[in-house]
Design a protein around this motif. Structure first.
Motif, PDB file in Angstrom:
ATOM      1  N   ILE A 157     -18.945  -8.877  -0.499  1.00 50.03           N
ATOM      2  CA  ILE A 157     -18.737  -7.493  -0.052  1.00 50.03           C
ATOM      3  C   ILE A 157     -17.337  -7.336   0.550  1.00 50.03           C
ATOM      4  CG2 ILE A 157     -19.446  -5.758   1.635  1.00 50.03           C
ATOM      5  CD1 ILE A 157     -22.310  -6.693   1.251  1.00 50.03           C
ATOM      6  N   GLY A 158     -16.944  -8.304   1.388  1.00 44.40           N
ATOM      7  CA  GLY A 158     -15.611  -8.246   1.988  1.00 44.40           C
ATOM      8  C   GLY A 158     -14.516  -8.285   0.934  1.00 44.40           C
ATOM      9  N   ALA A 159     -14.706  -9.151  -0.075  1.00 44.06           N
ATOM     10  CA  ALA A 159     -13.717  -9.244  -1.151  1.00 44.06           C
ATOM     11  C   ALA A 159     -13.651  -7.939  -1.938  1.00 44.06           C
ATOM     12  CB  ALA A 159     -14.056 -10.408  -2.084  1.00 44.06           C
ATOM     13  N   ALA A 160     -14.815  -7.333  -2.175  1.00 47.85           N
ATOM     14  CA  ALA A 160     -14.864  -6.065  -2.911  1.00 47.85           C
ATOM     15  C   ALA A 160     -14.116  -4.972  -2.166  1.00 47.85           C
ATOM     16  CB  ALA A 160     -16.317  -5.652  -3.137  1.00 47.85           C
ATOM     17  N   ILE A 161     -14.322  -4.929  -0.849  1.00 46.90           N
ATOM     18  CA  ILE A 161     -13.621  -3.930  -0.030  1.00 46.90           C
ATOM     19  C   ILE A 161     -12.106  -4.174  -0.073  1.00 46.90           C
ATOM     20  CG2 ILE A 161     -13.264  -3.073   2.315  1.00 46.90           C
ATOM     21  CD1 ILE A 161     -16.228  -3.662   2.840  1.00 46.90           C
ATOM     22  N   GLY A 162     -11.715  -5.444   0.055  1.00 40.21           N
ATOM     23  CA  GLY A 162     -10.290  -5.785   0.039  1.00 40.21           C
ATOM     24  C   GLY A 162      -9.623  -5.423  -1.278  1.00 40.21           C
ATOM     25  N   PHE A 163     -10.273  -5.780  -2.401  1.00 38.76           N
ATOM     26  CA  PHE A 163      -9.687  -5.461  -3.711  1.00 38.76           C
ATOM     27  C   PHE A 163      -9.656  -3.950  -3.957  1.00 38.76           C
ATOM     28  CE2 PHE A 163     -10.957  -9.924  -4.957  1.00 38.76           C
ATOM     29  CZ  PHE A 163      -9.654 -10.370  -5.123  1.00 38.76           C
ATOM     30  N   THR A 164     -10.677  -3.244  -3.455  1.00 41.63           N
ATOM     31  CA  THR A 164     -10.694  -1.786  -3.607  1.00 41.63           C
ATOM     32  C   THR A 164      -9.547  -1.145  -2.831  1.00 41.63           C
ATOM     33  OG1 THR A 164     -13.112  -1.814  -3.878  1.00 41.63           O
ATOM     34  CG2 THR A 164     -12.083   0.296  -3.306  1.00 41.63           C
ATOM     35  N   ILE A 165      -9.272  -1.675  -1.647  1.00 42.74           N
ATOM     36  CA  ILE A 165      -8.143  -1.160  -0.854  1.00 42.74           C
ATOM     37  C   ILE A 165      -6.829  -1.409  -1.585  1.00 42.74           C
ATOM     38  CG2 ILE A 165      -6.829  -1.469   1.285  1.00 42.74           C
ATOM     39  CD1 ILE A 165      -9.497  -2.100   2.676  1.00 42.74           C
ATOM     40  N   MET A 166      -6.688  -2.595  -2.175  1.00 39.66           N
ATOM     41  CA  MET A 166      -5.475  -2.898  -2.938  1.00 39.66           C
ATOM     42  C   MET A 166      -5.326  -1.955  -4.119  1.00 39.66           C
ATOM     43  SD  MET A 166      -5.575  -7.083  -2.931  1.00 39.66           S
ATOM     44  CE  MET A 166      -4.146  -7.211  -4.000  1.00 39.66           C
ATOM     45  N   PHE A 167      -6.444  -1.673  -4.791  1.00 43.42           N
ATOM     46  CA  PHE A 167      -6.435  -0.756  -5.931  1.00 43.42           C
ATOM     47  C   PHE A 167      -6.023   0.650  -5.473  1.00 43.42           C
ATOM     48  CE2 PHE A 167      -8.494   2.407  -8.625  1.00 43.42           C
ATOM     49  CZ  PHE A 167      -8.149   1.983  -9.904  1.00 43.42           C
ATOM     50  N   SER A 168      -6.567   1.082  -4.338  1.00 41.87           N
ATOM     51  CA  SER A 168      -6.245   2.410  -3.800  1.00 41.87           C
ATOM     52  C   SER A 168      -4.773   2.488  -3.408  1.00 41.87           C
ATOM     53  CB  SER A 168      -7.123   2.704  -2.584  1.00 41.87           C
ATOM     54  OG  SER A 168      -8.492   2.668  -2.924  1.00 41.87           O
ATOM     55  N   GLN A 169      -4.256   1.409  -2.846  1.00 44.53           N
ATOM     56  CA  GLN A 169      -2.847   1.382  -2.460  1.00 44.53           C
ATOM     57  C   GLN A 169      -1.945   1.481  -3.690  1.00 44.53           C
ATOM     58  OE1 GLN A 169      -1.764  -2.118  -0.237  1.00 44.53           O
ATOM     59  NE2 GLN A 169       0.292  -1.375   0.246  1.00 44.53           N
ATOM     60  N   GLY A 170      -2.299   0.758  -4.741  1.00 44.16           N
ATOM     61  CA  GLY A 170      -1.529   0.834  -5.984  1.00 44.16           C
ATOM     62  C   GLY A 170      -1.575   2.225  -6.595  1.00 44.16           C
ATOM     63  N   THR A 171      -2.768   2.856  -6.522  1.00 47.74           N
ATOM     64  CA  THR A 171      -2.910   4.225  -7.045  1.00 47.74           C
ATOM     65  C   THR A 171      -2.046   5.197  -6.253  1.00 47.74           C
ATOM     66  OG1 THR A 171      -5.186   3.740  -7.719  1.00 47.74           O
ATOM     67  CG2 THR A 171      -4.555   6.059  -7.545  1.00 47.74           C
ATOM     68  N   PHE A 172      -2.053   5.059  -4.930  1.00 49.82           N
ATOM     69  CA  PHE A 172      -1.235   5.932  -4.078  1.00 49.82           C
ATOM     70  C   PHE A 172       0.246   5.809  -4.428  1.00 49.82           C
ATOM     71  CE2 PHE A 172       1.564   6.105  -0.344  1.00 49.82           C
ATOM     72  CZ  PHE A 172       1.411   7.439   0.009  1.00 49.82           C
ATOM     73  N   ASN A 173       0.731   4.577  -4.573  1.00 50.76           N
ATOM     74  CA  ASN A 173       2.148   4.363  -4.884  1.00 50.76           C
ATOM     75  C   ASN A 173       2.503   4.899  -6.270  1.00 50.76           C
ATOM     76  OD1 ASN A 173       2.820   3.106  -2.434  1.00 50.76           O
ATOM     77  ND2 ASN A 173       2.089   1.132  -3.168  1.00 50.76           N
ATOM     78  N   ALA A 174       1.559   4.802  -7.215  1.00 50.23           N
ATOM     79  CA  ALA A 174       1.801   5.344  -8.556  1.00 50.23           C
ATOM     80  C   ALA A 174       1.897   6.869  -8.508  1.00 50.23           C
ATOM     81  CB  ALA A 174       0.685   4.915  -9.511  1.00 50.23           C
ATOM     82  N   VAL A 175       1.012   7.503  -7.729  1.00 52.62           N
ATOM     83  CA  VAL A 175       1.035   8.961  -7.590  1.00 52.62           C
ATOM     84  C   VAL A 175       2.317   9.415  -6.902  1.00 52.62           C
ATOM     85  CG1 VAL A 175      -0.074  10.934  -6.448  1.00 52.62           C
ATOM     86  CG2 VAL A 175      -1.469   9.210  -7.596  1.00 52.62           C
ATOM     87  N   ARG A 176       2.730   8.697  -5.851  1.00 58.15           N
ATOM     88  CA  ARG A 176       3.964   9.053  -5.145  1.00 58.15           C
ATOM     89  C   ARG A 176       5.177   8.897  -6.073  1.00 58.15           C
ATOM     90  NH1 ARG A 176       5.850  11.362  -2.923  1.00 58.15           N
ATOM     91  NH2 ARG A 176       7.133  10.403  -1.310  1.00 58.15           N
TER      92      ARG A 176
END
Length: 365
Positions: A157-176
């Motif tokens: 669960i912790g790993a899933a949360i961590g990877f999801t945060i990384m994915f969200s961060q990458g998405t944010f930077n792509a949108v910016r």
């Protein structure tokens, strides 16, 4: 009692854990190009501390994922018979998560510090948002380390949360990135491609000559030229306000005319070869190829080979002839300075209320 504790500890090494691990593997594969690109770019730009920190974090996260998969693969019945080995793996994962959290906290601190240094509000927001993502990732690692001794579900669960945060961060930077490119006037197809590449860490703005050119062009138009005008006009107004006639040595600039900053991509020299056979000769022409590595921003449309002295002299002669021919167009148009109202003198407060008719148009060739 021991069996009850073991049953509780190993609870979760079933379908839920298996599905979570599969999700984590997929997310790890998606985020890997971005991480590897950041590491490579950091070392390439001699940012050894950032590169080492990201490399350590990347290694730790994937090592933690491998241990989660090993625990899930062996199954509950196996670990009930090898409780000590299970606990040792837990201890390793706890250590890995705390180290990962420490690296993330360090990175978040650096990002928040960078946000306080920049005056660009857009960049400041980017630093703050990315720092928040990294802080959340650190929090997830700490929580995982705390709950690992209690339940086997904590790791996946912790790993899933961590990877999801990384994915969200990458998405944010792509949108910016897409927003910034759109603001600079890039075509939509280019924006889409560059944004996707940004998500996977394969696009760096400072390595894109077309992006750098647009930034330089905007800076020239919006900052450099207006600052030159303001500075020169301030000197003229100050001299006019002093009333010592010094303004006769200065000029009031109405505008500055200059070529557009554009991207210049040089080509290799075109070559022509003649092949002869059976008494017939046929010329074969090989066109020049673009030299992508030599592309750069340029403030002129003139280009020539520096080694060709005849061409250089020809251009210089043409340039001088053009000045002689069009000299009257460049002549200074003088008008008298406006007179102050009767009984009043020029001052810094009043000078801006007077229309100044004297100006000079500069043409940069």
């Amino acid at each position: 009692m021991t069996k009850e504790i073991a049953k509780y500890t190993f609870n979760g090494l079933d379908k839920f854990t298996s599905m979570t691990n599969k999700y984590n593997v997929i997310m790890s594969l998606i985020n890997t190009p971005q991480s590897l690109s950041y590491i490579t770019t950091s070392f390439k730009n001699e940012m050894y501390l950032d590169g080492s920190r990201e490399a350590a974090n990347f290694t730790i996260n994937n090592a933690d994922l491998v241990l989660d998969i090993v625990k899930s693969y062996k199954g509950t019945s196996y670990w009930q018979q090898h409780a000590n080995a299970f606990q040792n793996i837990n201890k390793i994962q706890i250590g890995l998560n705390f180290v990962s959290a420490g690296a993330d906290i360090w990175q978040a601190y650096d990002l928040f510090k960078e946000s306080s240094r920049t005056e660009d509000q857009s960049k400041k927001m980017d630093f703050i948002v990315n720092a928040s993502f990294v802080s959340a990732r650190a929090g997830s690692s700490i929580a995982t380390a705390i709950f690992l001794p209690l339940t086997a579900k904590a790791g996946p669960i912790g790993a899933a949360i961590g990877f999801t945060i990384m994915f969200s961060q990458g998405t944010f930077n792509a949108v910016r990135t897409s927003q910034e490119l759109r603001k600079l006037g890039f075509k939509e197809e280019d924006i889409t491609l560059k944004s996707i590449l940004k998500f996977f860490g394969q696009y760096q703005e400072n390595e894109d000559s077309s992006y750098v050119t647009k930034i330089e062009s905007n800076k020239l138009n919006n900052e450099i030229i207006p600052n030159i005008l303001n500075e020169k006009n301030k000197e003229y107004i100050n001299a006019l306000a002093n009333g010592k006639g010094e303004e006769n040595k200065l000029f009031y600039f109405k505008k500055i005319v200059y070529p557009k900053v554009d991207l210049y991509i040089p080509y290799s020299i075109e070559t022509t070869t003649i092949g002869c056979s059976y008494g017939t000769c046929v010329p074969s022409r090989s066109g020049g190829k673009p030299l992508e590595n030599a592309s750069h921003s340029c403030l002129t449309n003139n280009s020539y080979y520096a080694s060709d002295s005849n061409r250089i002299n020809e251009i210089e002669s043409y340039h001088m002839n053009a000045i002689q021919l069009n000299h009257s167009l460049l002549a200074l148009k003088k008008t008298d300075s406006p007179q102050a109202p009767k009984g009043e003198n020029y001052s810094q407060a009043s000078i801006f209320n007077i229309i100044i008719k004297r100006y000079l148009v500069l043409i940069f060739l």
